[in-house]
Design an enzyme around this catalytic site. Structure first.
Site, PDB file in Angstrom:
ATOM      1  N   ASP A  78       0.816  -1.215   0.000  1.00  0.00           N
ATOM      2  CA  ASP A  78       0.000   0.000   0.000  1.00  0.00           C
ATOM      3  C   ASP A  78       0.851   1.266   0.000  1.00  0.00           C
ATOM      4  O   ASP A  78       2.052   1.236   0.268  1.00  0.00           O
ATOM      5  CB  ASP A  78      -0.946   0.013   1.202  1.00  0.00           C
ATOM      6  N   GLU A 145       0.115  -1.573   5.483  1.00  0.00           N
ATOM      7  CA  GLU A 145       1.167  -1.161   6.419  1.00  0.00           C
ATOM      8  C   GLU A 145       0.968   0.256   6.903  1.00  0.00           C
ATOM      9  O   GLU A 145       1.138   0.559   8.085  1.00  0.00           O
ATOM     10  CB  GLU A 145       2.529  -1.295   5.727  1.00  0.00           C
TER      11      GLU A 145
END
Length: 487
Positions: A78, A145
């Site tokens: 991400d 994350e």
């Protein structure tokens, strides 16, 4: 396809260009994950997705290197979605538009996603190259994350066989990291207590724009202005000196980014309009002097607005504004053992007005749990005095340094051999996933390194082209030097 595909190493930049073309903000990595699975399967690589959504791709050792220690090469899927106010961009639908400017690659009006897209691209480039020398290799790509470390929390024992973890999520060429901060989110809710708009008041919107923002771990000690803290200060002055009434307030968008913009909808007595403008001008001058050389483009504006249907009660307004003023923000303590590294910090990242409450979110970081818990207690005390509910979520541990790490020594020796100089060994005041990985894989020997990325978590994000080349050279050479299992 964009111009960055012409850069070297071409395989890495080609993968990064593809990553930029597939939207992947936190919580929306599915499309990118599907593309990677399809690509890996087309290459004949074994790929699995665990129950959390993490991807694990395995590549056999190069001929003659089957007895080397297994390596887990790791990045996260991400990116942080941040855009300038004048940029119309839907991070769930629109591609990132990278551009080259000298030695740097930027995005156009948004975050670039070099954090951690360059690391991810390097992982894929290693998988794609049949000529690289390496032992048994696994690539771990984690989800979410940036907003909660969901993938690292959900990583289960037994999925991975490697003994060494190479994390690609640090952001300074010439530095190698052996530890990181842990953290916890403070989620704060204050019930909205409303009353009708008083007569004789005019609606105005206060806007704070032009701030640099940045990463709430890496940039927190640099004295950058926070739009949420400036908003609290201005609201206190306006309500005390100009009898302003507060309807709504918004500031920041992510708990791990220093807030760049904030707004508030206010009702001000007609007789106080001139005083309000004079007060704003005074603060504009004050901030220009206070943040000179750090945040040079802070802009404060007051514009007429549509009258709201309600304002906060004076009691609620007073409690909320004072709590935001008192809320800890910035560096709480510096490390006594590592120069220029914060020991503990906190970021007033988000303020948002909802129908029935005001939501505030802070991210507290510390190299140790004691510092994290101390700042959390301070934060809770401030808001509980104001009548708010405070909940702490997503606590994660730091990564404790191991000065005797064999992989750290190998990376240092390889760096010196390749570039003629030893790198700096550091601990980063940001939340790498390494500390959480130790829960499932306590035997892993870990190190983190990456290229120079500046302005992460803001639309100013940029990555050095030269540093990416050096990062790739170091990574390739380290993989080739991993020792045998019996060493």
């Amino acid at each position: 396809m964009t111009a960055i595909r012409s850069l070297s190493p071409s395989s890495l930049w080609g993968f990064f260009d593809t990553i930029c073309s597939i939207p992947h903000p936190s919580g929306h990595e599915a499309a990118l994950g599907r593309w990677i699975i399809d690509w890996a399967q087309a290459q004949g690589l074994a790929v699995r997705r665990d129950d959390t959504g993490n991807l694990i791709i395995k590549k056999p050792a190069s001929p003659g290197m089957e007895n080397r220690k297994g390596v887990v090469l790791q990045a996260h899927l991400d990116m942080v979605p941040q855009a300038n106010a004048d940029t119309d961009h839907d991070f769930t639908r629109d591609p990132i538009r990278p551009r080259i400017d000298g030695d740097w690659v930027y995005a156009t009006g948004t975050t670039l996603g070099a954090d951690n897209g360059i690391g991810m691209a390097a992982c894929l480039a290693v998988l794609a190259d049949p000529h690289l020398a390496h032992g048994p290799l696994e690539v771990l790509l984690t989800v979410d994350e940036e907003s909660g470390m969901t993938g690292a929390f959900g990583l289960q024992p037994g999925w991975l066989e490697g003994e060494i973890l190479l994390n690609t999520d640090s952001e300074q060429d010439g530095d190698v990291y052996m530890g990181c901060a842990g953290g916890v989110d403070a989620n704060i809710t204050l019930p909205y207590q409303a009353e009708p708009v008083p007569a004789g008041y005019r609606a105005v919107r206060l806007s704070i724009t032009g701030l640099r923002g940045g990463h709430s771990g890496i940039n927190i000690h640099q004295g950058r202005a926070s739009a949420t803290k400036l908003l609290a200060e201005l609201l206190h002055a306006f309500t005390q000196e100009c009898r302003a009434r507060l309807s709504t307030l918004e500031g920041g968008t992510l708990r791990n980014a220093i807030a760049r913009e904030a707004t508030a909808l206010l009702l001000v007595p007609e007789a106080e309009q001139a005083a309000l403008q004079a007060l704003l001008a005074r603060y504009q001058q004050q901030y220009a002097a206070e943040f000179a050389g750090v945040d040079d483009f802070i802009r404060l504006e007051l514009n007429d607005a549509e009258p709201p249907a309600r304002v906060m009660t004076e009691a609620m307004q007073q409690k909320l504004v004072r709590a935001l003023l008192a809320c800890p923000h910035g560096v709480m303590a510096m490390s006594r053992t590592m120069a220029e590294v914060p020991q503990a910090s906190t970021n007033l990242g988000v303020i948002a007005t909802r129908e029935d409450h005001v939501h505030v979110q802070c991210l507290i970081r510390s190299l140790d749990n004691a510092g994290r818990d101390r700042v959390a207690t301070m934060t809770a005390a401030v808001f509980e005095l104001a009548g708010a509910e405070v909940r702490f979520d997503g606590a994660y541990p730091g990564w404790q340094p191991n000065p005797d790490s064999p992989i750290m020594k190998l990376v240092l020796d390889t760096h010196e051999k390749v570039f003629g100089a030893l790198p700096a060994v550091k601990v980063i005041h940001a939340g790498l996933e390494c500390g959480l990985f130790k829960s499932a894989y306590p035997h892993w020997d870990m190190v983190s390194f990456g290229p120079t990325i500046q302005g992460a978590h803001s639309p100013d994000e940029r990555v050095s082209i030269d540093a990416v080349s050096r990062f790739w050279q170091l990574l390739v050479q380290v993989l080739a030097q991993i020792p045998d299992r019996d060493n």
